[in-house]
Design an enzyme around this catalytic site. Structure first.
Site, PDB file in Angstrom:
ATOM      1  N   SER A   9       0.850  -1.195   0.000  1.00  0.00           N
ATOM      2  CA  SER A   9       0.000   0.000   0.000  1.00  0.00           C
ATOM      3  C   SER A   9       0.883   1.241   0.000  1.00  0.00           C
ATOM      4  O   SER A   9       1.671   1.461   0.918  1.00  0.00           O
ATOM      5  CB  SER A   9      -0.890   0.023   1.234  1.00  0.00           C
ATOM      6  OG  SER A   9      -1.423   1.325   1.368  1.00  0.00           O
ATOM      7  N   HIS A  34      -1.356  -1.190  -4.183  1.00  0.00           N
ATOM      8  CA  HIS A  34      -2.612  -0.914  -3.479  1.00  0.00           C
ATOM      9  C   HIS A  34      -2.675   0.591  -3.209  1.00  0.00           C
ATOM     10  O   HIS A  34      -1.760   1.186  -2.630  1.00  0.00           O
ATOM     11  CB  HIS A  34      -2.669  -1.701  -2.173  1.00  0.00           C
ATOM     12  CG  HIS A  34      -3.977  -1.568  -1.450  1.00  0.00           C
ATOM     13  ND1 HIS A  34      -5.103  -2.277  -1.818  1.00  0.00           N
ATOM     14  CD2 HIS A  34      -4.345  -0.809  -0.389  1.00  0.00           C
ATOM     15  CE1 HIS A  34      -6.098  -1.963  -1.010  1.00  0.00           C
ATOM     16  NE2 HIS A  34      -5.678  -1.062  -0.138  1.00  0.00           N
ATOM     17  N   ASP A  36      -4.889   3.682  -1.644  1.00  0.00           N
ATOM     18  CA  ASP A  36      -5.957   4.010  -0.694  1.00  0.00           C
ATOM     19  C   ASP A  36      -6.439   5.446  -0.897  1.00  0.00           C
ATOM     20  O   ASP A  36      -5.699   6.396  -0.642  1.00  0.00           O
ATOM     21  CB  ASP A  36      -5.438   3.856   0.741  1.00  0.00           C
ATOM     22  CG  ASP A  36      -5.184   2.402   1.090  1.00  0.00           C
ATOM     23  OD1 ASP A  36      -6.134   1.610   1.010  1.00  0.00           O
ATOM     24  OD2 ASP A  36      -4.029   2.060   1.430  1.00  0.00           O
ATOM     25  N   MET A  38      -9.034   8.224   0.357  1.00  0.00           N
ATOM     26  CA  MET A  38      -9.902   8.534   1.511  1.00  0.00           C
ATOM     27  C   MET A  38     -10.461   9.948   1.382  1.00  0.00           C
ATOM     28  O   MET A  38      -9.747  10.853   0.956  1.00  0.00           O
ATOM     29  CB  MET A  38      -9.079   8.470   2.800  1.00  0.00           C
ATOM     30  CG  MET A  38      -8.374   7.153   3.015  1.00  0.00           C
ATOM     31  SD  MET A  38      -7.410   7.216   4.518  1.00  0.00           S
ATOM     32  CE  MET A  38      -6.596   5.616   4.436  1.00  0.00           C
ATOM     33  N   HIS A  67      -8.533   1.225  -3.785  1.00  0.00           N
ATOM     34  CA  HIS A  67      -9.447   1.000  -2.656  1.00  0.00           C
ATOM     35  C   HIS A  67     -10.078   2.339  -2.284  1.00  0.00           C
ATOM     36  O   HIS A  67      -9.415   3.206  -1.711  1.00  0.00           O
ATOM     37  CB  HIS A  67      -8.613   0.416  -1.494  1.00  0.00           C
ATOM     38  CG  HIS A  67      -9.366   0.224  -0.219  1.00  0.00           C
ATOM     39  ND1 HIS A  67      -8.720  -0.040   0.977  1.00  0.00           N
ATOM     40  CD2 HIS A  67     -10.690   0.235   0.069  1.00  0.00           C
ATOM     41  CE1 HIS A  67      -9.619  -0.177   1.938  1.00  0.00           C
ATOM     42  NE2 HIS A  67     -10.817  -0.001   1.424  1.00  0.00           N
ATOM     43  N   MET A  69     -12.236   4.648  -0.169  1.00  0.00           N
ATOM     44  CA  MET A  69     -12.901   4.852   1.129  1.00  0.00           C
ATOM     45  C   MET A  69     -13.593   6.204   1.058  1.00  0.00           C
ATOM     46  O   MET A  69     -13.209   7.173   1.719  1.00  0.00           O
ATOM     47  CB  MET A  69     -11.860   4.795   2.254  1.00  0.00           C
ATOM     48  CG  MET A  69     -11.400   3.372   2.538  1.00  0.00           C
ATOM     49  SD  MET A  69      -9.820   3.302   3.380  1.00  0.00           S
ATOM     50  CE  MET A  69      -8.735   3.352   1.958  1.00  0.00           C
ATOM     51  N   MET A 138     -11.459  -5.829   5.503  1.00  0.00           N
ATOM     52  CA  MET A 138     -10.677  -4.882   6.304  1.00  0.00           C
ATOM     53  C   MET A 138     -10.323  -5.572   7.621  1.00  0.00           C
ATOM     54  O   MET A 138     -11.208  -5.997   8.364  1.00  0.00           O
ATOM     55  CB  MET A 138     -11.495  -3.617   6.592  1.00  0.00           C
ATOM     56  CG  MET A 138     -11.611  -2.630   5.443  1.00  0.00           C
ATOM     57  SD  MET A 138     -10.058  -2.105   4.680  1.00  0.00           S
ATOM     58  CE  MET A 138      -9.088  -1.541   6.076  1.00  0.00           C
ATOM     59  N   ASP A 176      -6.618  -6.577   4.252  1.00  0.00           N
ATOM     60  CA  ASP A 176      -6.008  -5.244   4.270  1.00  0.00           C
ATOM     61  C   ASP A 176      -5.980  -4.668   5.686  1.00  0.00           C
ATOM     62  O   ASP A 176      -7.029  -4.405   6.277  1.00  0.00           O
ATOM     63  CB  ASP A 176      -6.838  -4.332   3.344  1.00  0.00           C
ATOM     64  CG  ASP A 176      -6.231  -2.946   3.177  1.00  0.00           C
ATOM     65  OD1 ASP A 176      -5.100  -2.719   3.648  1.00  0.00           O
ATOM     66  OD2 ASP A 176      -6.912  -2.095   2.570  1.00  0.00           O
TER      67      ASP A 176
END
Ligand code: DX5
Ligand code: ZN
Length: 220
Positions: A9, A34, A36, A38, A67, A69, A138, A176
């Site tokens: 990540s 990966h 992330d 957010m 991913h 979020m 998660m 993850d």
């Protein structure tokens, strides 16, 4: 047995040297990047967004496992496809019409992913499991890297494996949060197909070695 995959990540990368860290992953035994994203609303943190993803895309030579979020992810599906996401994972908790979101992701030529929070029961995916390429479990509460692994994840891997086989689905199980060399083997043996690791990789001294070891552990 199919090979277990490692997805570092970039949340834990050195953003001042992002290109260097991307090249490191390119040259490592890792399988995916990966990423992330957010929004500070679904999770209590803001990471990075479109312009940074665009820059990552220009240098990364392995699939981008994105991913999200964020709330209302449907609004951005087309843009993530254009930015080079190979897999787009939305959170179950953010999708009122999850089936529709999955069809939109597929229509853009990406693999479909659904992430579930530690408190969300695996059985809620029953009616869409055949539409999901990757379920992301998660194993920490989303929002931050460097948290401790939640042990109940092992139980969820087992439930998810059963759900996948009962439906003859080809879904991969991705775990993850809090992945280290202490739980990688056990996670792989329990049925995880993909291990995401942020801090454990990027805070280590020899990052290439750390990735190599994780990959070996997961496949031992
Ligand atoms: C957390 C993110 C994770 C995070 C994992 O919300 O989804 O991908 O980067 O970080 P570590 O491996 O440090 O727990
Ligand atoms: Zn993640």
């Amino acid at each position: 047995m199919t090979k277990k995959l490692i997805a570092p990540s970039l949340l834990a990368a050195d953003f001042g040297n992002l290109q260097r860290d991307i090249e490191l992953v390119n040259n490592s035994d890792a399988d995916w990047f990966h990423i992330d994203i957010m929004d500070g609303v679904f999770v209590p943190n803001i990471s990075y967004g479109m312009p940074v993803l665009e820059a990552i895309s220009q240098h990364a030579t392995k699939p981008l496992d994105v991913h999200l979020m964020i709330i209302e992810p449907d609004r951005y599906i087309k843009r993530f496809a254009k930015l080079g996401a190979a897999h787009l994972t939305v959170h179950f908790e953010t999708c009122t019409h999850l089936h529709r979101s999955l069809q939109l992701i597929k229509a853009e030529g990406m693999k479909t992913g659904v992430a579930i929070n530690p408190h969300t029961n695996v059985s809620l995916l029953k009616d869409v499991i055949c539409d999901i390429d990757i379920v992301l479990l998660m194993s920490v509460n989303p929002g931050f890297g460097g948290q401790n692994f939640i042990e109940n994840t092992f139980h969820k891997i087992k439930q998810l494996k059963d759900l996948i086989s009962q439906n003859n689905a080809g879904t991969l199980i991705e775990v993850d949060g809090g992945v280290t060399d202490e739980n990688a083997l056990q996670l792989a043996q329990a049925g995880a197909d993909v291990l995401v690791a942020g801090s454990f990789v990027f805070k280590s001294k020899n990052q290439l070695e750390t990735i190599k070891n994780l990959k070996q552990l997961a496949n031992s």
